[in-house]
Write a protein that holds these residues in place. Structure first.
Motif, short mmCIF file in Angstrom:
data_model
loop_
_atom_site.label_atom_id
_atom_site.label_comp_id
_atom_site.label_asym_id
_atom_site.label_seq_id
_atom_site.Cartn_x
_atom_site.Cartn_y
_atom_site.Cartn_z
N CYS A 187 -56.61 -42.24 9.53
CA CYS A 187 -56.31 -43.01 8.33
C CYS A 187 -55.84 -44.40 8.73
CB CYS A 187 -55.28 -42.31 7.45
SG CYS A 187 -53.58 -42.70 7.85
N TRP A 194 -53.57 -46.37 7.72
CA TRP A 194 -52.19 -46.83 7.67
C TRP A 194 -51.30 -46.24 8.74
CZ3 TRP A 194 -52.21 -50.87 4.63
CH2 TRP A 194 -53.18 -50.93 3.63
N CYS A 222 -57.66 -43.18 4.05
CA CYS A 222 -56.64 -42.14 3.97
C CYS A 222 -57.24 -40.87 4.56
CB CYS A 222 -56.28 -41.89 2.50
SG CYS A 222 -55.12 -40.54 2.24
N SER A 223 -56.40 -40.05 5.16
CA SER A 223 -56.93 -38.80 5.71
C SER A 223 -57.54 -37.95 4.59
CB SER A 223 -55.84 -38.03 6.46
OG SER A 223 -54.86 -37.57 5.55
N CYS A 225 -50.99 -39.63 7.95
CA CYS A 225 -49.55 -39.92 7.91
C CYS A 225 -48.77 -38.62 7.72
CB CYS A 225 -49.24 -40.86 6.76
SG CYS A 225 -50.37 -42.25 6.63
N CYS A 228 -47.66 -40.86 3.46
CA CYS A 228 -49.02 -41.28 3.09
C CYS A 228 -48.97 -42.52 2.22
CB CYS A 228 -49.74 -40.14 2.35
SG CYS A 228 -51.35 -40.63 1.69
N HIS A 229 -49.78 -43.50 2.58
CA HIS A 229 -49.82 -44.76 1.84
C HIS A 229 -50.20 -44.53 0.38
CE1 HIS A 229 -50.00 -49.12 1.71
NE2 HIS A 229 -51.16 -49.05 1.07
#
Ligand SMILES: Cc1cc2nc3c(=O)[nH]c(=O)nc-3n(C[C@H](O)[C@H](O)[C@H](O)COP(=O)(O)OP(=O)(O)OC[C@H]3O[C@@H](n4cnc5c(N)ncnc54)[C@H](O)[C@@H]3O)c2cc1C
Ligand code: SF4
Ligand code: FES
Lengths: 602, 148
Positions: free
Chosen positions: B17, B19, B46-47, B71, B77-78
């Motif tokens: 991901c 971020w 994102c994952s 994350c 997580c963003h």
């Protein structure tokens, strides 16, 4: 409004004012001992005796209790008044021959000898009862009372014994005009116990505080302590500050409030926290009040601090020798591996302050001197000229000797041997660290943190003020150790970025958003609950899902889950990602034909 | 690429991901941390964008191992909850790979934050060794031979 004359001067008085109040308002001094502006007058000491002529008849009265009636004539310094005060002071002198204020007043009125020999030369109490009234009417503790009669009359707690009713506020000692009261506190608030704490119940942390507004320390304020002790019963204790504040700015009911604001941008400037040097026991922090941190030294040398800015040991003496140890908890694998950056410079500043204010010898143990800023190296040189002894090498250990003396041992890398110095005070330049609640704020705002625990900037070189969350900026030590000039620089940048954002009045969103191919959408609604921003809604009429591009942040979760393959996460479409995977494994056999490149002859 | 003697260098695809783990990988690179060169990174925002198909696709194309990393849950997580979806999907992928006969050790999923560059470098090195020990997968050929 009443009109009267005092010493021939015509003055005006409000209703309910006393002669004393009106006289003082007009700059006419009348001596008092048992009067206090916050308490009902009692007329006990009678020193404020004045001559009052009402309807032609002169009489001696106490000015503190006599109403400022219309038409009266007051004389505050006439021969009968002076005579009366002489008698009063003679009696006080016989009771308290050694009380300085009594001696002084007696001298002023020409009383040299008491009318009869004093009974107890150590007696200081004139039995005016000001303390009793303070304890009852102001503090509401009701501890002090008169007991016995006649010549045995005295003031004290019941049976003159220690009582739990006494809150140790010391108000009685403060009001006592003759200094007759001593407070025996078991846990006396000695310097060293709480050097960073308030110096009184109403205080400003420092004269540079922003905003420069005093606040009440509810732990030591009589009002709040009584409220607390009585479990809410005593709601009107003290309030002296409220009675005295002319701006009527004091509000005891003010509570911490949680405000909910809608904002367009946020600057995170939550700063740092001091690392606790108990973590490295070799520095003996806590074992002697003369081993203090750099922050405690700042408090000590601050003019708003407990010594008024004098650099003194816990014993109240000017130190002869002071050691400063750098990097305590910084650059240390047992604490923080990073350099706290500004402690070298503040240590130099503190060495300078010690030299200047006390003339003490200063021994500074340092590993490397990090004089990174403008003019900093020059300052370091100046200190060498000021005679500070610099020892290159980590201060290894502080030992508290039997007589309380402190011994600092360290390794002098330049001499290549161990050295030690016996000193009166040790200042530990302790590390700083990210605030303990950094996690909470971080996850609230979606901020990442670097390895050192401080908030991570969007890019270490090119975007040092922004974060990965749009509209959230960093300023100061929240992002990492920084001194004031660097903090101010970053804060200015953060402020202008915020303004630029707000000023535009519109936000630019990233093009990486999801889009539904409505032809393919099978109306299964799988995507709708997956979106963390509720950006996808189902169009009942058309029977398709649709993405609101302003709400979508482009994570692509919906695209990953769409069973019909109807959602494309723009710039990260399934085709693009699959092509990337294929690309990884198709090299180099299927490389495109070689392109002719013009070669520059070398 | 390093060589352990038998000449086999595994090919690994990492879906990271943007971020967290991608940042960690970037930092690891910029900081010149020592890592094997066996992992090819595909960045996703994102994952939660990682469709299980991508993982299968990577194996089909010739990957010997796959990493998915995002994350840390819960809050990092963003996109606040994208990693929860990863958390739910990846066990399913594991089960699927098992049915296809792909060894457990060829697939790794987990969390590495932007601050954990050394952790990324360690994962790269350890996972490479692990896949190297398992030997080549060559799933494409396996599938084709089954078809024949
Ligand atoms: C002993 C010592 C001496 C120093 N001497 C010097 C010097 O001489 N010269 C120099 O240039 N620098 C000096 N410094 C460094 C200087 O103190 C820092 O550079 C400066 O304080 C950094 O400012 P800041 O605003 O980033 O952080 P801070 O000063 O730490 O301010 C952060 C503020 O945010 C508040 N806060 C934290 N969390 C929250 C929250 N969740 N909500 C609301 N508020 C919050 C904190 O209470 C604090 O008031 C010294 C530092 C120390 C420790
Ligand atoms: S600034 Fe100086 S005292 Fe502070 S940690 Fe760095 S080297 Fe040590
Ligand atoms: S952004 Fe990293 S897992 Fe969602």
């Amino acid at each position: 409004m009443a009109t009267l004359t005092i010493n021939g001067l015509e003055v005006h008085a409000e209703e309910e004012q006393t002669v004393l109040e009106v006289a003082r308002e007009n700059g006419i001094e009348i001596p008092t001992l048992c009067y206090h502006p916050l308490l009902e007058p009692h007329g006990a000491c009678r020193l404020c005796t004045v001559e009052i002529i009402r309807r032609g008849w002169p009489r001696l009265e106490t000015a503190c209790t006599y109403p400022a009636w219309d038409g009266i004539e007051v004389r505050t310094d006439s021969p009968p008044v002076r005579e009366a005060r002489k008698v009063i002071l003679g009696l006080f002198l016989a009771r308290c021959p050694e009380a300085p204020i009594i001696q002084e007043l007696a001298r002023e009125y020409g009383v040299t000898e008491p009318p009869f020999p004093p009974e107890d030369p150590d007696q200081k109490c004139i039995l005016c009862g000001l303390c009793v009234r303070t304890c009852h009417d102001l503090v509401k503790a009701e501890v002090l009372n008169f007991s016995q009669r006649g010549i045995d009359r005295q003031v004290g707690p019941p049976f003159l014994e220690k009582t739990r009713q006494c809150i140790g506020c010391g108000a009685c000692r403060i009001v006592c005009p003759t200094g007759a009261i001593e407070i025996a506190l078991e846990d006396a608030a000695v310097y060293g116990a709480k050097p960073l704490g308030p110096t009184g119940a109403v205080w400003v942390p420092s004269m540079q505080a922003v905003p420069l507004i005093p606040m009440i320390d509810t732990d030591s304020c009589i009002h709040f302590r009584q409220l607390d002790r009585s479990e809410g019963r005593i709601t009107d204790a003290c309030q002296a500050c409220q009675m005295l504040c002319e701006a009527e700015a004091i509000d005891f009911d003010q509570q911490d409030e949680i405000l909910e604001l809608d904002v367009g941008a946020i600057v995170v400037a939550t700063g740092f926290e001091m690392w606790d040097p108990h973590g490295l026991p070799q520095y003996s922090y806590g074992k002697s009040p003369n081993i203090i941190t750099g922050m405690e030294f700042e408090r000590l040398s601050n003019s708003g601090g407990i010594t008024g800015g004098d650099i003194l040991t816990a014993e109240g003496e000017v130190p002869d020798r002071v050691a400063i140890i750098h990097c305590v908890g910084s650059r240390d694998h047992n604490a923080h591996v990073y350099c706290s950056r500004f402690c070298c410079m503040y240590s130099l500043k503190q060495a300078h302050l010690v030299r200047e204010k006390t003339g003490a010898e200063v021994y500074e143990f340092y590993m490397d001197m990090r004089t990174f800023g403008k003019g900093y190296e020059e300052f370091y040189e100046r200190l060498q000229e000021e005679g500070v002894t610099f020892i290159r090498g980590r201060g290894a250990e502080v030992e508290v000797l039997k007589d309380g003396q402190l011994r600092v041992k360290g390794d002098d890398a330049d001499l290549g041997r161990l050295v030690q110095a016996d000193v009166d005070m040790v200042i530990l330049s302790t590390a700083i660290q990210a605030p303990h609640d950094a996690d909470q704020i971080g996850s609230m705002l979606g901020l990442g943190r670097s390895e050192d625990g401080f908030y991570a900037e969007a890019h270490p070189k090119l975007r040092p003020v922004e974060t990965n969350t749009e509209g959230v900026f960093l300023a100061g030590n929240a992002q990492g150790p920084k001194d004031v000039p660097d903090t101010v620089g970053q804060a200015g940048a953060a402020a202008s970025m915020t303004l630029a954002l707000l000023d535009k009045g519109e936000v630019t969103i990233s093009p990486q958003v999801a889009v539904v191919d409505e032809e393919l959408c099978s109306a299964c609604k799988t995507c709708i609950p997956l979106c963390p921003y509720e950006a996808i809604s189902f169009m009942d009429e058309e029977e398709v899902a649709r993405v609101n591009e302003a709400l979508c942040k482009g994570c692509g979760t919906c695209a990953a889950a769409c069973p019909a393959g109807a959602i494309a996460a723009r710039h990260f479409t399934t085709e693009q990602l699959l092509a990337q995977i294929e690309g990884l494994f198709r090299l180099p056999e299927e490389e495109p034909e070689e392109v002719e490149v013009e070669r520059v002859p070398s | 690429m390093s060589d352990n003697g038998n000449g086999f260098e595994p090919r690994i695809v990492g879906f990271l991901c943007n971020w967290c783990t991608y940042t960690a990988a970037d930092t690891a690179g910029v900081s010149r941390m020592k890592q094997t060169a066996n992992v090819d990174i595909i960045r996703v925002m994102c994952s939660g964008r990682v469709d299980p198909t991508f993982i299968l696709k990577a194996f089909v194309e010739g990957a010997d191992g796959v990493i998915v990393s995002g994350c840390h849950p819960p809050g990092d997580c963003h996109y606040s909850t994208g990693n929860f979806k990863t958390f739910r999907r990846m066990p399913m992928v594991e089960a699927l790979l098992e049915q296809y006969g792909i060894e457990k050790g060829r697939f790794h999923w987990g969390w590495i934050s932007g601050a954990e560059a050394p952790k990324w470098a360690r994962l790269v090195n350890e996972f490479t060794e692990q896949v190297r020990d398992l030997g080549p997968l060559d799933w494409k050929r396996q599938l084709q031979s089954k078809e024949d």
